[in-house]
Design a protein around this motif. Structure first.
Motif, PDB file in Angstrom:
ATOM      1  N   ARG A 243      43.662  38.029  53.074  1.00 37.40           N
ATOM      2  CA  ARG A 243      44.923  38.655  52.656  1.00 37.40           C
ATOM      3  C   ARG A 243      46.104  37.841  53.175  1.00 37.40           C
ATOM      4  O   ARG A 243      46.539  37.996  54.313  1.00 37.40           O
ATOM      5  CB  ARG A 243      45.011  40.085  53.183  1.00 37.40           C
ATOM      6  N   PRO A 244      46.636  36.938  52.372  1.00 33.04           N
ATOM      7  CA  PRO A 244      47.736  36.083  52.814  1.00 33.04           C
ATOM      8  C   PRO A 244      48.999  36.872  53.159  1.00 33.04           C
ATOM      9  O   PRO A 244      49.345  37.846  52.483  1.00 33.04           O
ATOM     10  CB  PRO A 244      47.973  35.165  51.615  1.00 33.04           C
ATOM     11  N   ILE A 245      49.674  36.429  54.211  1.00 34.58           N
ATOM     12  CA  ILE A 245      50.968  36.992  54.602  1.00 34.58           C
ATOM     13  C   ILE A 245      52.081  36.294  53.820  1.00 34.58           C
ATOM     14  O   ILE A 245      53.051  36.915  53.387  1.00 34.58           O
ATOM     15  CB  ILE A 245      51.182  36.801  56.119  1.00 34.58           C
ATOM     16  N   ALA A 246      51.928  34.990  53.651  1.00 36.73           N
ATOM     17  CA  ALA A 246      52.897  34.174  52.910  1.00 36.73           C
ATOM     18  C   ALA A 246      52.184  32.900  52.468  1.00 36.73           C
ATOM     19  O   ALA A 246      51.053  32.624  52.879  1.00 36.73           O
ATOM     20  CB  ALA A 246      54.106  33.851  53.780  1.00 36.73           C
ATOM     21  N   ALA A 247      52.852  32.140  51.623  1.00 38.62           N
ATOM     22  CA  ALA A 247      52.232  30.896  51.154  1.00 38.62           C
ATOM     23  C   ALA A 247      53.276  29.943  50.589  1.00 38.62           C
ATOM     24  O   ALA A 247      54.333  30.373  50.107  1.00 38.62           O
ATOM     25  CB  ALA A 247      51.168  31.187  50.087  1.00 38.62           C
ATOM     26  N   TRP A 248      52.969  28.661  50.687  1.00 35.37           N
ATOM     27  CA  TRP A 248      53.697  27.606  49.975  1.00 35.37           C
ATOM     28  C   TRP A 248      52.713  27.028  48.960  1.00 35.37           C
ATOM     29  O   TRP A 248      51.742  26.363  49.337  1.00 35.37           O
ATOM     30  CB  TRP A 248      54.174  26.516  50.934  1.00 35.37           C
ATOM     31  N   LEU A 249      52.933  27.318  47.695  1.00 31.69           N
ATOM     32  CA  LEU A 249      51.962  26.985  46.662  1.00 31.69           C
ATOM     33  C   LEU A 249      52.496  25.931  45.698  1.00 31.69           C
ATOM     34  O   LEU A 249      53.709  25.813  45.492  1.00 31.69           O
ATOM     35  CB  LEU A 249      51.568  28.242  45.888  1.00 31.69           C
ATOM     36  N   ARG A 250      51.569  25.206  45.098  1.00 33.11           N
ATOM     37  CA  ARG A 250      51.920  24.151  44.150  1.00 33.11           C
ATOM     38  C   ARG A 250      51.291  24.465  42.792  1.00 33.11           C
ATOM     39  O   ARG A 250      50.131  24.113  42.548  1.00 33.11           O
ATOM     40  CB  ARG A 250      51.469  22.793  44.669  1.00 33.11           C
ATOM     41  N   PRO A 251      52.044  25.134  41.921  1.00 30.33           N
ATOM     42  CA  PRO A 251      51.490  25.522  40.618  1.00 30.33           C
ATOM     43  C   PRO A 251      51.109  24.342  39.732  1.00 30.33           C
ATOM     44  O   PRO A 251      50.205  24.439  38.907  1.00 30.33           O
ATOM     45  CB  PRO A 251      52.615  26.356  39.993  1.00 30.33           C
ATOM     46  N   GLU A 252      51.810  23.218  39.889  1.00 31.98           N
ATOM     47  CA  GLU A 252      51.438  22.013  39.142  1.00 31.98           C
ATOM     48  C   GLU A 252      50.343  21.291  39.911  1.00 31.98           C
ATOM     49  O   GLU A 252      50.564  20.817  41.033  1.00 31.98           O
ATOM     50  CB  GLU A 252      52.649  21.094  38.967  1.00 31.98           C
ATOM     51  N   SER A 253      49.163  21.227  39.330  1.00 28.80           N
ATOM     52  CA  SER A 253      48.037  20.693  40.086  1.00 28.80           C
ATOM     53  C   SER A 253      47.078  19.941  39.174  1.00 28.80           C
ATOM     54  O   SER A 253      47.199  19.976  37.946  1.00 28.80           O
ATOM     55  CB  SER A 253      47.290  21.835  40.791  1.00 28.80           C
ATOM     56  N   GLY A 254      46.113  19.266  39.785  1.00 26.34           N
ATOM     57  CA  GLY A 254      45.113  18.533  39.021  1.00 26.34           C
ATOM     58  C   GLY A 254      44.189  17.746  39.927  1.00 26.34           C
ATOM     59  O   GLY A 254      44.332  17.752  41.154  1.00 26.34           O
ATOM     60  N   GLY A 255      43.255  17.050  39.334  1.00 29.29           N
ATOM     61  CA  GLY A 255      42.295  16.235  40.084  1.00 29.29           C
ATOM     62  C   GLY A 255      42.805  14.828  40.293  1.00 29.29           C
ATOM     63  O   GLY A 255      42.196  13.858  39.813  1.00 29.29           O
ATOM     64  N   TYR A 256      43.903  14.698  41.014  1.00 33.65           N
ATOM     65  CA  TYR A 256      44.559  13.405  41.192  1.00 33.65           C
ATOM     66  C   TYR A 256      43.620  12.352  41.772  1.00 33.65           C
ATOM     67  O   TYR A 256      43.687  11.173  41.408  1.00 33.65           O
ATOM     68  CB  TYR A 256      45.784  13.565  42.097  1.00 33.65           C
ATOM     69  N   LEU A 257      42.732  12.736  42.673  1.00 36.37           N
ATOM     70  CA  LEU A 257      41.898  11.772  43.382  1.00 36.37           C
ATOM     71  C   LEU A 257      40.580  11.451  42.670  1.00 36.37           C
ATOM     72  O   LEU A 257      39.797  10.645  43.178  1.00 36.37           O
ATOM     73  CB  LEU A 257      41.597  12.285  44.792  1.00 36.37           C
ATOM     74  N   ASP A 258      40.321  12.055  41.528  1.00 36.18           N
ATOM     75  CA  ASP A 258      39.022  11.872  40.878  1.00 36.18           C
ATOM     76  C   ASP A 258      38.743  10.409  40.517  1.00 36.18           C
ATOM     77  O   ASP A 258      37.659   9.874  40.814  1.00 36.18           O
ATOM     78  CB  ASP A 258      38.931  12.733  39.615  1.00 36.18           C
ATOM     79  N   LEU A 259      39.674   9.746  39.852  1.00 33.47           N
ATOM     80  CA  LEU A 259      39.457   8.355  39.448  1.00 33.47           C
ATOM     81  C   LEU A 259      39.369   7.445  40.667  1.00 33.47           C
ATOM     82  O   LEU A 259      38.581   6.483  40.688  1.00 33.47           O
ATOM     83  CB  LEU A 259      40.584   7.889  38.516  1.00 33.47           C
ATOM     84  N   TRP A 260      40.177   7.737  41.676  1.00 36.96           N
ATOM     85  CA  TRP A 260      40.142   6.998  42.943  1.00 36.96           C
ATOM     86  C   TRP A 260      38.771   7.132  43.581  1.00 36.96           C
ATOM     87  O   TRP A 260      38.157   6.146  44.011  1.00 36.96           O
ATOM     88  CB  TRP A 260      41.245   7.556  43.843  1.00 36.96           C
ATOM     89  N   HIS A 261      38.258   8.354  43.624  1.00 39.36           N
ATOM     90  CA  HIS A 261      36.924   8.599  44.166  1.00 39.36           C
ATOM     91  C   HIS A 261      35.870   7.825  43.385  1.00 39.36           C
ATOM     92  O   HIS A 261      34.987   7.170  43.967  1.00 39.36           O
ATOM     93  CB  HIS A 261      36.596  10.098  44.138  1.00 39.36           C
ATOM     94  N   ASN A 262      35.932   7.892  42.061  1.00 40.73           N
ATOM     95  CA  ASN A 262      34.906   7.257  41.240  1.00 40.73           C
ATOM     96  C   ASN A 262      34.829   5.750  41.481  1.00 40.73           C
ATOM     97  O   ASN A 262      33.745   5.172  41.580  1.00 40.73           O
ATOM     98  CB  ASN A 262      35.175   7.533  39.762  1.00 40.73           C
ATOM     99  N   ARG A 263      35.992   5.119  41.577  1.00 42.01           N
ATOM    100  CA  ARG A 263      35.986   3.658  41.767  1.00 42.01           C
ATOM    101  C   ARG A 263      35.436   3.290  43.149  1.00 42.01           C
ATOM    102  O   ARG A 263      34.634   2.361  43.274  1.00 42.01           O
ATOM    103  CB  ARG A 263      37.393   3.098  41.581  1.00 42.01           C
TER     104      ARG A 263
END
Length: 581
Positions: A359-379
């Protein structure tokens, strides 16, 4: 994508018999024209000869040439044999070599002429690495690359790195960041019909602009932490503290009867954790009392004190609490939280798996998101696996064959070992550099520093990766404990009743008591002997395990008596963290 044909990505320049020779990655030797007698001429020749590499993305840009200078080439080009300014590690701005570059129309980055220099002219870039100035020294994390003294061998090894990862561009940590932007460029050029000019626009799914961290994500030196008190800077209620786990405990009497302790080391743990990890792309938004959503990356303020981690029995499917001897997955110390604290999304998602009401009291959230590191990981994953294969370690190996191969890995080809270490450090260092601290003097304690201008200065992404790595390993340990209940093949009747619980933990190394001196003895299995899905698994792949070391239980107890984490020294008795592992 560019259709330019390049002769090579880089060359190693060496001087012999009064002339320069360029060693290419394909082991060809090229005589450099006689008029190339200084650094400006060498840079111009590199462009004219056609050095460079094509981009790693359809919207990316070509890589400029890399010139690697040996000691003899450094002297031949009129450069000093060492850096006299040991504080700034660069050549003074009034040095003749700097003046010659300026007169020839070459400009440099703000770091100046140093071990890794970036030269620019007419929108072209040439990189220069000076070996005698420390381009591949230990602090650059290039493994044993500095021990390769033959120019042709060095060119071949660096060429493999350029082919499998990217053209080297400084320390391996710096290459880790540069690779992120190479596979996911922050922007691309497009034609603007209104102005009839080319302009840059952000690339969807990339980190296109520098953003401020959320206040709890800001490190103490950051401008946002200027009003933070000393007590607040040490309080998890004010500061996000997602770090690797470092924990150990005394063995029980029954555990102490085991003759051995075995360390399981998770291969490239941070790289594995980055795979398919959803991270924030844009700025954080504050909200009070949100409902927890594991699909939304961010930092959450939650009180997990008093929470009882549980897991479902593999046979009865009934909830059962984890033993008190288990380390908590919610703190870097393994001690249970004592009050509200900030957590990254993967930590709380794992808390939900453990039957905890989040049960969060507060949060700093990022609604714009994605798998930014996926291609980096794959290589990087492909580079890691290909280099392991060069050393004779392949995915199709059985457990015993793999462990035997890893036990003698350091006897393998030195150049392949240097390359393997460089690739591992590129992954680890790239994640670490996403929260780079200030270097050198600043006008004030909380003054901005240059790294903050990078889109990849993202402490929240670093926190998410570390959180994912820590909870993933803990999940495997819980599965191991669950599978060992009722089984006598681990430690005997005691294990059947209480299960197999870790004795020590250091980042990606987990130490267990064992009746046998092998990592295979503590890996959970199904009835037919195959590895249990979701548990520790022995093999070369990132996220799989190898044997970190096997020691006696007496040694383990001596280490604990000295208040030293056995996970740090179980590998041949040396400090694995200090050695960069």
């Amino acid at each position: 994508m560019s259709e330019t044909n390049y002769t090579a990505s880089l060359v190693v320049l060496d001087a012999a018999d009064g002339s320069l020779v360029a060693h290419r990655p394909d082991v060809q030797r090229i005589d450099v024209p006689a008029e190339v007698t200084d650094l400006p001429a060498a840079a111009s020749w590199a462009l004219a000869y056609g050095l460079g590499a094509r981009p790693l993305s359809e919207v990316g840009e070509d890589f400029g040439p890399l010139l690697v200078l040996t000691e003899s080439a450094t002297d031949f080009l009129g450069l000093p044999g060492r850096l006299d300014d040991r504080k700034r590690l660069r050549i003074s701005d009034d040095h003749p070599a700097v003046k010659a570059l300026d007169e020839a129309g070459w400009s440099m980055s703000r770091a100046g002429l140093n071990a890794w220099t970036f030269l620019y002219q007419n929108r072209k870039e040439v990189r220069v690495a000076v070996v005698p100035w420390g381009a591949f020294d230990a602090h650059m994390r290039w493994g044993s690359m500095d021990r390769i003294t033959d120019p042709s061998t060095l060119a071949y090894t660096l060429g493999l790195y350029a082919e499998r990862v990217m053209t080297p561009a400084g320390s391996t940590a710096g290459c880790g960041l540069a690779l992120m932007e190479a596979v996911r460029p922050p922007s691309r050029l497009t034609y603007d019909r209104g102005t009839r000019r080319m302009r840059r626009i952000p690339v969807p799914g990339s980190l296109s602009a520098a953003v401020d961290p959320a206040p709890p994500e800001a490190i103490d030196e950051h401008p946002l932490a200027a009003e933070r008190t000393r007590e607040e800077s040490q309080s998890p209620e004010h500061v996000l503290n997602e770090e690797a786990l470092a924990w150990y405990r005394e063995p029980t009497e029954a555990e102490a009867s085991a003759p051995y302790v075995v360390g399981l080391d998770i291969n490239t743990a941070f790289l594995a954790a980055a795979n398919r990890l959803t991270v924030g792309l844009g700025p954080a938004e504050y909200t009070d009392g949100p409902r927890f959503d594991k699909k939304v990356p961010g930092s959450w303020l939650v009180d997990l004190s008093g929470a009882v981690p549980r897991t479902k029995d593999l046979r009865t499917k009934e909830w059962r609490p984890l033993p008190d001897a288990f380390p908590s997955p919610f703190t870097p110390t393994g001690q249970a939280p004592t009050g509200p604290a900030w957590y990254a999304t993967p930590t709380l998602a794992y808390a939900v798996e453990l039957g905890i009401d989040v049960r969060p009291i507060a949060a700093w959230l990022r609604p714009e998101s994605g798998g930014y590191l996926d291609l980096w990981h794959n290589r990087l994953r492909n580079a890691y696996m290909d280099t392991l294969a060069d050393l004779g370690v392949t995915e199709d190996m059985g457990e015993a064959e793999y462990l035997a191969a890893m036990a003698t890995l350091q006897d393998g080809d030195p150049e392949s070992l240097a390359l393997l270490s460089a690739i591992k450090q590129t992954a680890k260092g790239g994640i670490g550099k996403m929260r780079e601290r200030p270097q050198g003097k600043r006008p004030g304690k909380h003054a901005p520093w240059s790294a903050l201008k990078r889109p990849t200065w993202r402490p929240d992404i670093r926190a998410a990766v570390i959180s994912s790595a820590r909870t993933s390993a803990h999940r495997k340990a819980v599965k191991t404990w669950n599978a060992s209940l009722g089984a006598v093949d681990f430690l005997g009747p005691h294990t059947a009743e209480h299960g197999l619980v870790p004795l020590a933990w250091l980042s990606d190394c987990v130490v267990y008591p064992s009746r046998w001196a092998t990592a295979r003895s503590v890996v959970p299995r199904t009835a037919d002997g195959s590895p249990l899905v979701g548990g520790f698994r022995i093999g070369p792949n990132p996220g799989f395990c190898k044997e970190e070391g096997t020691r006696s239980m007496e040694w383990f107890r001596d280490m604990v008596a000295q208040k030293a984490n056995p996970g740090r020294f179980i590998k041949e008795g040396r400090d694995a963290v200090r050695d960069g592992e």
